[in-house]
Scaffold this motif. Structure first.
Motif, PDB file in Angstrom:
ATOM      1  N   UNK A 118      27.361  26.381 -19.529  1.00 41.96           N
ATOM      2  CA  UNK A 118      26.923  27.481 -18.666  1.00 41.96           C
ATOM      3  C   UNK A 118      25.711  27.105 -17.817  1.00 41.96           C
ATOM      4  N   UNK A 119      24.847  26.242 -18.339  1.00 48.33           N
ATOM      5  CA  UNK A 119      23.625  25.865 -17.612  1.00 48.33           C
ATOM      6  C   UNK A 119      23.725  24.454 -17.038  1.00 48.33           C
ATOM      7  N   UNK A 120      24.912  24.091 -16.576  1.00 49.42           N
ATOM      8  CA  UNK A 120      25.117  22.721 -16.119  1.00 49.42           C
ATOM      9  C   UNK A 120      24.271  22.350 -14.901  1.00 49.42           C
ATOM     10  N   UNK A 121      23.807  23.331 -14.137  1.00 53.24           N
ATOM     11  CA  UNK A 121      23.020  23.049 -12.934  1.00 53.24           C
ATOM     12  C   UNK A 121      21.528  23.281 -13.142  1.00 53.24           C
ATOM     13  N   UNK A 122      21.090  23.323 -14.417  1.00 51.28           N
ATOM     14  CA  UNK A 122      19.669  23.449 -14.741  1.00 51.28           C
ATOM     15  C   UNK A 122      19.169  22.080 -15.197  1.00 51.28           C
ATOM     16  N   UNK A 123      18.390  21.426 -14.372  1.00 53.07           N
ATOM     17  CA  UNK A 123      17.944  20.066 -14.683  1.00 53.07           C
ATOM     18  C   UNK A 123      17.202  20.012 -16.016  1.00 53.07           C
ATOM     19  N   UNK A 124      17.550  19.010 -16.831  1.00 53.55           N
ATOM     20  CA  UNK A 124      16.879  18.801 -18.102  1.00 53.55           C
ATOM     21  C   UNK A 124      17.412  19.633 -19.249  1.00 53.55           C
ATOM     22  N   UNK A 125      18.357  20.511 -18.974  1.00 56.55           N
ATOM     23  CA  UNK A 125      18.920  21.371 -20.019  1.00 56.55           C
ATOM     24  C   UNK A 125      19.816  20.572 -20.959  1.00 56.55           C
ATOM     25  N   UNK A 126      19.659  20.777 -22.280  1.00 55.44           N
ATOM     26  CA  UNK A 126      20.575  20.166 -23.240  1.00 55.44           C
ATOM     27  C   UNK A 126      21.873  20.969 -23.243  1.00 55.44           C
ATOM     28  N   UNK A 127      22.955  20.350 -22.864  1.00 51.11           N
ATOM     29  CA  UNK A 127      24.247  21.020 -22.788  1.00 51.11           C
ATOM     30  C   UNK A 127      25.009  20.922 -24.099  1.00 51.11           C
ATOM     31  N   UNK A 128      24.773  19.859 -24.858  1.00 52.33           N
ATOM     32  CA  UNK A 128      25.393  19.688 -26.183  1.00 52.33           C
ATOM     33  C   UNK A 128      24.576  18.662 -26.950  1.00 52.33           C
ATOM     34  N   UNK A 129      24.568  18.795 -28.275  1.00 45.96           N
ATOM     35  CA  UNK A 129      23.817  17.874 -29.123  1.00 45.96           C
ATOM     36  C   UNK A 129      24.629  17.578 -30.381  1.00 45.96           C
ATOM     37  N   UNK A 130      24.638  16.303 -30.786  1.00 46.72           N
ATOM     38  CA  UNK A 130      25.433  15.878 -31.933  1.00 46.72           C
ATOM     39  C   UNK A 130      24.542  15.110 -32.909  1.00 46.72           C
ATOM     40  N   UNK A 131      24.565  15.531 -34.176  1.00 41.52           N
ATOM     41  CA  UNK A 131      23.703  14.919 -35.187  1.00 41.52           C
ATOM     42  C   UNK A 131      24.504  14.268 -36.305  1.00 41.52           C
ATOM     43  N   UNK A 132      25.792  14.013 -36.068  1.00 41.74           N
ATOM     44  CA  UNK A 132      26.675  13.491 -37.124  1.00 41.74           C
ATOM     45  C   UNK A 132      26.375  12.038 -37.485  1.00 41.74           C
ATOM     46  N   UNK A 133      25.651  11.331 -36.649  1.00 38.61           N
ATOM     47  CA  UNK A 133      25.411   9.910 -36.906  1.00 38.61           C
ATOM     48  C   UNK A 133      24.569   9.677 -38.156  1.00 38.61           C
ATOM     49  N   UNK A 134      23.573  10.539 -38.376  1.00 38.53           N
ATOM     50  CA  UNK A 134      22.653  10.408 -39.513  1.00 38.53           C
ATOM     51  C   UNK A 134      21.922   9.062 -39.491  1.00 38.53           C
ATOM     52  N   UNK A 135      21.791   8.480 -38.323  1.00 38.61           N
ATOM     53  CA  UNK A 135      21.121   7.186 -38.159  1.00 38.61           C
ATOM     54  C   UNK A 135      20.819   6.996 -36.675  1.00 38.61           C
ATOM     55  N   UNK A 136      20.096   5.917 -36.356  1.00 38.40           N
ATOM     56  CA  UNK A 136      19.841   5.625 -34.948  1.00 38.40           C
ATOM     57  C   UNK A 136      21.152   5.588 -34.166  1.00 38.40           C
ATOM     58  N   UNK A 137      21.122   6.157 -32.965  1.00 36.96           N
ATOM     59  CA  UNK A 137      22.278   6.070 -32.068  1.00 36.96           C
ATOM     60  C   UNK A 137      22.014   4.919 -31.104  1.00 36.96           C
ATOM     61  N   UNK A 138      22.780   3.847 -31.253  1.00 35.83           N
ATOM     62  CA  UNK A 138      22.511   2.627 -30.490  1.00 35.83           C
ATOM     63  C   UNK A 138      23.020   2.690 -29.051  1.00 35.83           C
ATOM     64  N   UNK A 139      24.254   3.188 -28.866  1.00 29.96           N
ATOM     65  CA  UNK A 139      24.811   3.163 -27.514  1.00 29.96           C
ATOM     66  C   UNK A 139      25.724   4.361 -27.309  1.00 29.96           C
ATOM     67  N   UNK A 140      25.909   4.715 -26.035  1.00 22.47           N
ATOM     68  CA  UNK A 140      26.724   5.866 -25.649  1.00 22.47           C
ATOM     69  C   UNK A 140      27.614   5.468 -24.478  1.00 22.47           C
ATOM     70  N   UNK A 141      28.740   6.165 -24.334  1.00 22.17           N
ATOM     71  CA  UNK A 141      29.653   5.881 -23.225  1.00 22.17           C
ATOM     72  C   UNK A 141      30.419   7.143 -22.855  1.00 22.17           C
ATOM     73  N   UNK A 142      30.804   7.221 -21.580  1.00 22.13           N
ATOM     74  CA  UNK A 142      31.557   8.369 -21.073  1.00 22.13           C
ATOM     75  C   UNK A 142      32.895   7.868 -20.552  1.00 22.13           C
ATOM     76  N   UNK A 143      33.964   8.597 -20.853  1.00 17.93           N
ATOM     77  CA  UNK A 143      35.305   8.182 -20.427  1.00 17.93           C
ATOM     78  C   UNK A 143      35.513   8.465 -18.940  1.00 17.93           C
ATOM     79  N   UNK A 144      36.491   7.806 -18.314  1.00 15.01           N
ATOM     80  CA  UNK A 144      36.775   8.059 -16.893  1.00 15.01           C
ATOM     81  C   UNK A 144      37.175   9.503 -16.605  1.00 15.01           C
ATOM     82  N   UNK A 145      37.814  10.177 -17.573  1.00 11.36           N
ATOM     83  CA  UNK A 145      38.248  11.563 -17.364  1.00 11.36           C
ATOM     84  C   UNK A 145      37.100  12.544 -17.442  1.00 11.36           C
ATOM     85  N   UNK A 146      35.975  12.135 -18.022  1.00 15.31           N
ATOM     86  CA  UNK A 146      34.752  12.931 -18.198  1.00 15.31           C
ATOM     87  C   UNK A 146      34.804  13.862 -19.403  1.00 15.31           C
TER      88      UNK A 146
END
Length: 224
Positions: free
Chosen positions: A102-130
């Motif tokens: 809903x707040x996709x056009x608010x700069x700096x807004x957290x749109x989603x957060x995931x804590x399932x890693x339970x450890x450092x998150x080393x790298x992230x990637x986004x698919x071509x479909x988005x």
């Protein structure tokens, strides 16, 4: 060369250009990601900070729509954050994210957060479909996020018996390659390219040694 004003007092950890090349993101040990844009009048690159992290940001990747970033941090979190710039980004919602964030056009807004890693998150990637993400954890895990329009994102976690992955990249919407301390790339494949409930599985190493055992993995699913 042009001057870049990052305004960070700690080391930069990763830098990524946006898909349209009119912005770039700099992750840092200062707990921020600086979003930089070019100003022709002054011939420099000023930045706007996102300040939602609680520790060093190790990785950053751009959404294909040029408006969002996904970050991985040593605070054990992966976050989708708006990097929308009204002077450089269109408000047209060609991907249909308006129903999800809903707040996709608010700069700096957290749109989603995931804590399932339970450890450092080393790298992230986004698919071509988005609509798919991947991120890797220090606890020998890799996580796949499916974004849907009718509910919270679903996270599939694969726990493997290899050493932790330090990098991850989508080769297509249904194929991901990850590599790390094992000094060998691993391939993960989804059951489909665009479905809302893909089944992810570890296919194995790209470079297989003769007589080597196949890697083992365990799959868990969780609503984000």
């Amino acid at each position: 060369p042009s001057l870049v004003l990052l305004r960070v007092n700690r080391a930069a950890t990763m830098c990524r250009w946006s898909p349209e090349g009119n912005k770039f993101a700099v992750a840092s040990s200062a707990k921020i990601v600086a979003i930089c844009h070019y100003e022709e009048k002054h011939k420099w690159w000023p930045s706007k900070p996102t300040k939602k992290h609680k520790s060093t940001v190790l990785s950053v990747a751009w959404c294909p729509n040029n408006k969002f970033i996904v970050t991985g941090s040593t605070d054990y979190r992966c976050r989708i954050i708006s990097a929308f710039d009204p002077e450089r980004d269109s408000e047209d919602d060609e991907h249909g994210f308006g129903a999800v964030f809903k707040n996709q056009h608010v700069f700096g807004e957290i749109l989603a957060e995931f804590s399932v890693s339970k450890a450092w998150v080393h790298d992230v990637a986004w698919s071509p479909s988005a609509f798919r993400l991947a991120f890797t954890g220090q606890g020998s895990t890799i996580h796949f996020v499916q974004i849907t329009s009718d509910g919270p994102p679903e996270v599939t976690t694969i726990r493997h018996n290899a050493l932790p992955f330090l990098s991850v990249e989508f080769l297509s919407n249904k194929c991901v390659v990850a590599s790390g301390f094992d000094a060998a790339p691993y391939i993960f494949v989804a059951s489909d390219s665009y479905g809302a409930e893909p089944e992810w599985e570890l296919k194995g190493k790209v470079d297989k040694k003769k007589g080597a055992k196949s890697p083992r993995s365990k799959v868990d699913k969780k609503k984000g």
